[in-house]
Write a protein that holds these residues in place. Structure first.
Motif, mmCIF file in Angstrom:
data_model
loop_
_atom_site.group_PDB
_atom_site.id
_atom_site.type_symbol
_atom_site.label_atom_id
_atom_site.label_comp_id
_atom_site.label_asym_id
_atom_site.label_seq_id
_atom_site.Cartn_x
_atom_site.Cartn_y
_atom_site.Cartn_z
ATOM 1 N N SER A 242 0.828 -1.088 -0.119
ATOM 2 C CA SER A 242 0.073 -0.082 -0.003
ATOM 3 C C SER A 242 0.834 1.290 0.071
ATOM 4 O O SER A 242 0.345 2.310 -0.231
ATOM 5 C CB SER A 242 -1.119 -0.105 1.317
ATOM 6 O OG SER A 242 -0.164 0.018 2.351
ATOM 7 N N LYS A 252 -9.530 3.700 1.113
ATOM 8 C CA LYS A 252 -10.218 2.399 1.523
ATOM 9 C C LYS A 252 -11.197 3.049 2.748
ATOM 10 O O LYS A 252 -12.282 2.358 2.854
ATOM 11 C CB LYS A 252 -9.076 1.582 2.050
ATOM 12 C CG LYS A 252 -9.659 0.051 2.574
ATOM 13 C CD LYS A 252 -8.465 -0.799 2.832
ATOM 14 C CE LYS A 252 -9.082 -2.224 3.503
ATOM 15 N NZ LYS A 252 -8.105 -3.194 3.542
ATOM 16 N N GLY A 264 -9.373 -3.776 -1.610
ATOM 17 C CA GLY A 264 -8.012 -3.391 -1.495
ATOM 18 C C GLY A 264 -7.258 -3.448 -2.563
ATOM 19 O O GLY A 264 -7.756 -2.851 -3.402
ATOM 20 N N ILE A 272 -7.182 0.024 -7.153
ATOM 21 C CA ILE A 272 -7.816 -0.328 -5.597
ATOM 22 C C ILE A 272 -9.273 -0.829 -6.425
ATOM 23 O O ILE A 272 -10.011 -0.096 -7.017
ATOM 24 C CB ILE A 272 -7.974 0.839 -4.871
ATOM 25 C CG1 ILE A 272 -6.307 1.383 -4.521
ATOM 26 C CG2 ILE A 272 -8.523 0.404 -3.530
ATOM 27 C CD1 ILE A 272 -6.551 2.512 -3.828
ATOM 28 N N MET A 274 -13.124 -2.440 -4.927
ATOM 29 C CA MET A 274 -13.936 -2.630 -3.561
ATOM 30 C C MET A 274 -15.301 -3.420 -4.280
ATOM 31 O O MET A 274 -15.618 -3.271 -5.191
ATOM 32 C CB MET A 274 -14.757 -1.179 -3.283
ATOM 33 C CG MET A 274 -13.715 -0.391 -2.397
ATOM 34 S SD MET A 274 -13.126 -1.152 -0.849
ATOM 35 C CE MET A 274 -11.542 -0.676 -0.587
#
Length: 316
Positions: A242, A252, A264, A272, A274
């Motif tokens: 990260s 996040k 993540g 990224i 979700m």
């Protein structure tokens, strides 16, 4: 019979869509992955009479046309070795998945190429065979053979790679899930992202990670959104990788506030992802991503999509 199939297919072509993928799925480093409905690459393959691969790029990424230096090329060269006859492939590649994006660009090229070629050959290879060939492309891209992008790209849906040697891939049923992806317009090379990982881990961390992987698979199979959410935790890879992704922690946190189940780093990043239960939440998550990256001044692109159940799509 194979010779006749090849002879009948000479000069014919097939066009495919090769989907982007999300590898690791947070806690499942190198063992879990899912296929996306968007984005996807477009590729056209035809058979030729020479045991070689001819590559044409119709995008702006200037990727190598030498087949030994191109991920699609090395996958097809491996297929030619297995055919053991004077047959090759002419391939035109339109990359719509940006290289280094973290959504399986190299896997889409490798997997799409072998699926298209196999279609022209009368589907003489099974999916496991195709994964084995396509992994040569992943080795070229990252220095390591791994299948967590390749397998979902070919099989579709969510896949569990129980083993590479011997290859053992399990398709994992899942409920309807929406996937929101933000791709900050920076590049994180998979090879570089692997090199920064710890070589040793604590047993207590490994135990926690195993529990999360098992919980995620169980949650997907049981359509248990709460269990999926609780299991989307990575105590091994995310804390290290990260640091390569600007504003990761803020993105996040904001996405979870917007209602995401969790998510993540997609693959090695910088994208990224979700997961959400419904489209309205997925769109709210997208808005949260946009607000964060707009404030940073970093260019970005977002996708709101769903899990692709079929993998590479034959267009003809």
């Amino acid at each position: 019979m194979l010779d006749k199939t090849i002879s009948d297919a000479r000069g014919k072509s097939v066009t495919i869509h090769a989907p982007g993928t999300v590898a690791n799925m947070v806690c499942g480093f190198d063992v879990l992955g899912l296929a996306l409905n968007e984005p996807y690459d477009v590729m056209t393959v035809k058979l030729i009479d020479e045991s070689t691969v001819v590559i044409h790029n119709v995008d702006s990424y200037n990727l190598p046309t030498d087949p030994a230096r191109n991920v699609a090329g090395v996958a097809l060269l491996e297929m030619i070795e297995k055919l053991d006859r004077k047959t090759g492939f002419d391939i035109t590649i339109e990359k719509r998945i940006k290289p280094g994006s973290g959504v399986g660009s190299s896997a889409a090229s490798s997997a799409g190429a072998v699926v298209a070629a196999n279609h022209l050959l009368g589907n003489i290879f099974n999916n496991d065979d195709l994964v084995q060939m396509a992994m040569f492309g992943e080795k070229l891209a990252s220095g390591v053979k791994h299948a967590d992008n390749i397998a979902p790209c070919i099989f579709g849906g969510v896949t569990l790679i129980r083993s590479i040697l011997p290859l053992d891939i399990i398709s994992v049923p899942s409920p309807l899930l929406y996937v929101t992806v933000v791709h900050p317009q920076i590049e994180v090379r998979t090879e570089d992202a692997r090199q920064i990982l710890k070589k040793q881990i604590l047993l207590k961390d490994a135990i926690k990670q195993w529990g999360n992987i098992a919980g995620l698979v169980a949650g997907l199979m049981k359509n248990d959104y709460d269990l999926i959410s609780r299991s989307l935790e990575d105590v091994l890879i995310e804390p290290v990788r990260s640091i390569l992704i600007p504003a990761f922690a803020e993105v996040k946190a904001r996405c979870l506030e917007a209602g995401a189940l969790g998510g993540g780093i997609s693959g090695s990043g910088p994208s990224i992802f979700m997961l959400s239960k419904d489209e309205a939440t997925a769109l709210a998550v997208e808005n949260a991503m946009k607000e964060v990256y707009t404030a940073t001044g970093i260019a970005y692109h977002t996708y709101v999509t769903t899990i692709n159940p079929r993998g590479v799509k034959i267009i003809e």
